[in-house]
Design an enzyme around this catalytic site. Structure first.
Site, short mmCIF file in Angstrom:
data_model
loop_
_atom_site.label_atom_id
_atom_site.label_comp_id
_atom_site.label_asym_id
_atom_site.label_seq_id
_atom_site.Cartn_x
_atom_site.Cartn_y
_atom_site.Cartn_z
N ASP A 124 -8.93 62.17 53.20
CA ASP A 124 -8.62 60.97 53.72
C ASP A 124 -9.87 60.82 54.91
OD1 ASP A 124 -7.99 59.00 55.22
OD2 ASP A 124 -5.86 59.35 55.02
N HIS A 125 -11.00 59.94 54.57
CA HIS A 125 -11.96 59.89 55.51
C HIS A 125 -11.35 59.10 56.82
CE1 HIS A 125 -16.13 60.43 56.22
NE2 HIS A 125 -16.56 59.55 55.55
N ARG A 126 -10.47 58.60 56.89
CA ARG A 126 -9.91 58.41 58.22
C ARG A 126 -10.05 59.35 59.09
NH1 ARG A 126 -4.72 55.02 56.71
NH2 ARG A 126 -4.57 57.00 55.44
#
Ligand code: CAO
Length: 435
Positions: free
Chosen positions: A407-409
């Site tokens: 999850d690149h967040r």
């Protein structure tokens, strides 16, 4: 043959419930998995599906009746099998069916999924459910919505999601008029949207076609991967590990444990190594909640299992406190239970991270989809012999392709690269764990 439909074990500590709606009539033709009645308990509202194809011969309950676990509620007339088989099937499948029922009926699936939080293929873990309930904008579960059984039936018939309806009755109770009004509004909105079903061409003009009803597991998988794909900005990072030494170790170790009929597999080894990786890189063992990163200080890893009914993800708990032999035995046991439809919903809850090994089948790489509320997943492809330069020398080495979707967040590209490289380093040199 007459077959009994009984109330299965609905949830822990739930012994009874109330028949909220009867969804079929005497003489109706029914198919396996078709919801027969809706039952409400203090914990959930859930459909009881048919275990058989056949015709409804007798309905032993009516709406509003209180029923107990194991009580016979319906008789289905089928044209195969025997009574005895019916009993066995009923019992054997009850926990499995529950999983599907609690989290998905034909209608209002999303709501049930919220309230039960079980049988999560992509697995709203129990933690996920708790997480959801702490969010102020959480949708009410179906059982929490105040509405009479007759109103629920109207909503079902009109395919209106009760949790979305605003009640105008006392204390927000939903009336039949509220449902009808909401249904009209939804219809008006729908008219402005293209209907994808309608847009499909008639394929039979080009050749024979056939249709198959989508089963509960497939439906849940579809919902969960769609939710994940739409809401989580995925990045997938690839790397390769030289497993030549690890394979030798596996074979030597295998000989030692052969007498105990334990099979040490690549997946079990990866479980062990990934457990340590999660400890070293805590963000990969976390969840994102209301703008904060929630770190988990336990190491439960789900393993994707390919079953005839679809993808299931049993969870191995406290991986870091178990030996390789224990992990191998547990993995084998849970994977078999998943394939045999004997896995309990709670055995698929509480995972912090997932491993998906497609290497037994083939492939050089793939981009696995994260199972929310997790934030990363490891993809394992097929190990193969390759010619590799070690210094100036070309050597025959066994190479395992790996990928990690994250999850690149909350995980940056560099974190993703470091995480997977660390796993590769440990595979290549297990002493790296000690560093
Ligand atoms: N590379 C090469 N060979 C591999 C391998 C890999 N990555 N992984 C497994 N194998 C081999 C095993 O060594 C075994 O070979 P032998 O029979 O010669 O010993 C064979 O493939 C079968 O392995 P297995 O499946 O019995 O054992 P496992 O512990 O490695 O895997 C499990 C268990 C549950 C992961 C697997 O059975 C499975 O279901 N995989 C599919 C997962 C899936 O569907 N993922 C997709 C999810 S959606 O993104």
């Amino acid at each position: 043959m007459k077959k009994e439909i009984k109330i299965p074990d609905i949830a822990e500590n739930v012994e009874k419930g109330t028949i909220a709606a009867i969804l079929v009539s005497k003489g109706d033709k029914v198919t396996v998995d078709q919801p027969l009645v809706e039952i409400e308990t203090e914990k959930a509202s859930t459909d009881i599906p048919s275990l058989y194809d056949g015709v409804v011969d007798e309905i032993k309950v009516k709406e509003g009746d209180e029923v107990k676990v194991n009580q016979v509620i319906m008789i289905i007339e089928t044209d195969d099998g025997g009574e005895e088989e019916a009993e066995t099937k009923n019992e054997e499948e009850s926990s499995d069916k529950n999983a599907g029922k609690k989290s998905a009926g034909e209608k209002d699936d999303e709501n049930r999924k919220h309230e039960s939080g079980e049988d999560r293929i992509s697995d709203k873990s129990s933690e996920g459910a708790q997480q959801a309930s702490s969010e102020p904008e959480r949708k009410k579960s179906l059982s929490e919505v105040p509405a009479a059984p007759s109103v629920r039936r109207i909503a079902r018939e009109m395919e209106v999601e009760l949790t979305k309806v605003k009640g105008s009755g006392p204390s927000g109770r939903i009336t039949a008029d509220d449902v009808k009004q909401h249904g009209k509004q939804e219809d008006a909105v729908a008219q402005n949207k293209p209907d994808t079903k309608e847009q499909l061409p008639d394929f039979s003009q080009w050749g024979p076609v056939s249709a198959e009803k989508v089963n509960t597991i497939r439906k849940l998988t579809a919902e969960n991967v769609t939710e994940s794909w739409q809401n989580i900005p995925h990045v997938t990072h690839f790397d390769e590990a030289d497993i030549t030494k690890l394979e030798n170790f596996r074979k030597q170790f295998q000989e030692k444990v052969e007498k105990d009929e334990v099979k040490i597999t690549v997946t079990a080894l990866l479980l062990k190594i990934t457990g340590y990786a999660l400890q070293k890189f805590p963000k990969f063992n976390a969840s994102l909640r209301n703008g904060e990163i929630l770190y988990k200080h336990y190491f439960n890893i789900g393993v994707a299992v390919d079953t005839p009914r679809g993808l299931l993800v049993p969870v191995i708990r406290e991986v870091n406190s178990k030996s390789l032999v224990q992990l191998s035995v547990e993995l084998d046991d849970l994977a078999q239970k998943a394939r045999d439809k004997k896995i309990a919903p709670e055995e698929m809850q509480g995972g912090n991270f997932t491993i998906s090994n497609l290497g037994g089948i083939g492939g050089t790489g793939f981009t696995p989809i994260i199972l929310p509320p997790q934030v990363a997943i490891l993809g394992v492809s097929r190990a193969a012999w390759k010619a590799v330069y070690i210094g100036d020398e070309l050597q025959k080495r066994m190479i395992l392709p790996l990928s990690v979707s994250y999850d690149h967040r909350i995980i940056d590209g560099a974190d993703g690269a470091r995480f997977l490289r660390w796993i590769c380093n440990v595979i290549e040199d297990p002493f790296a764990i000690l560093l």
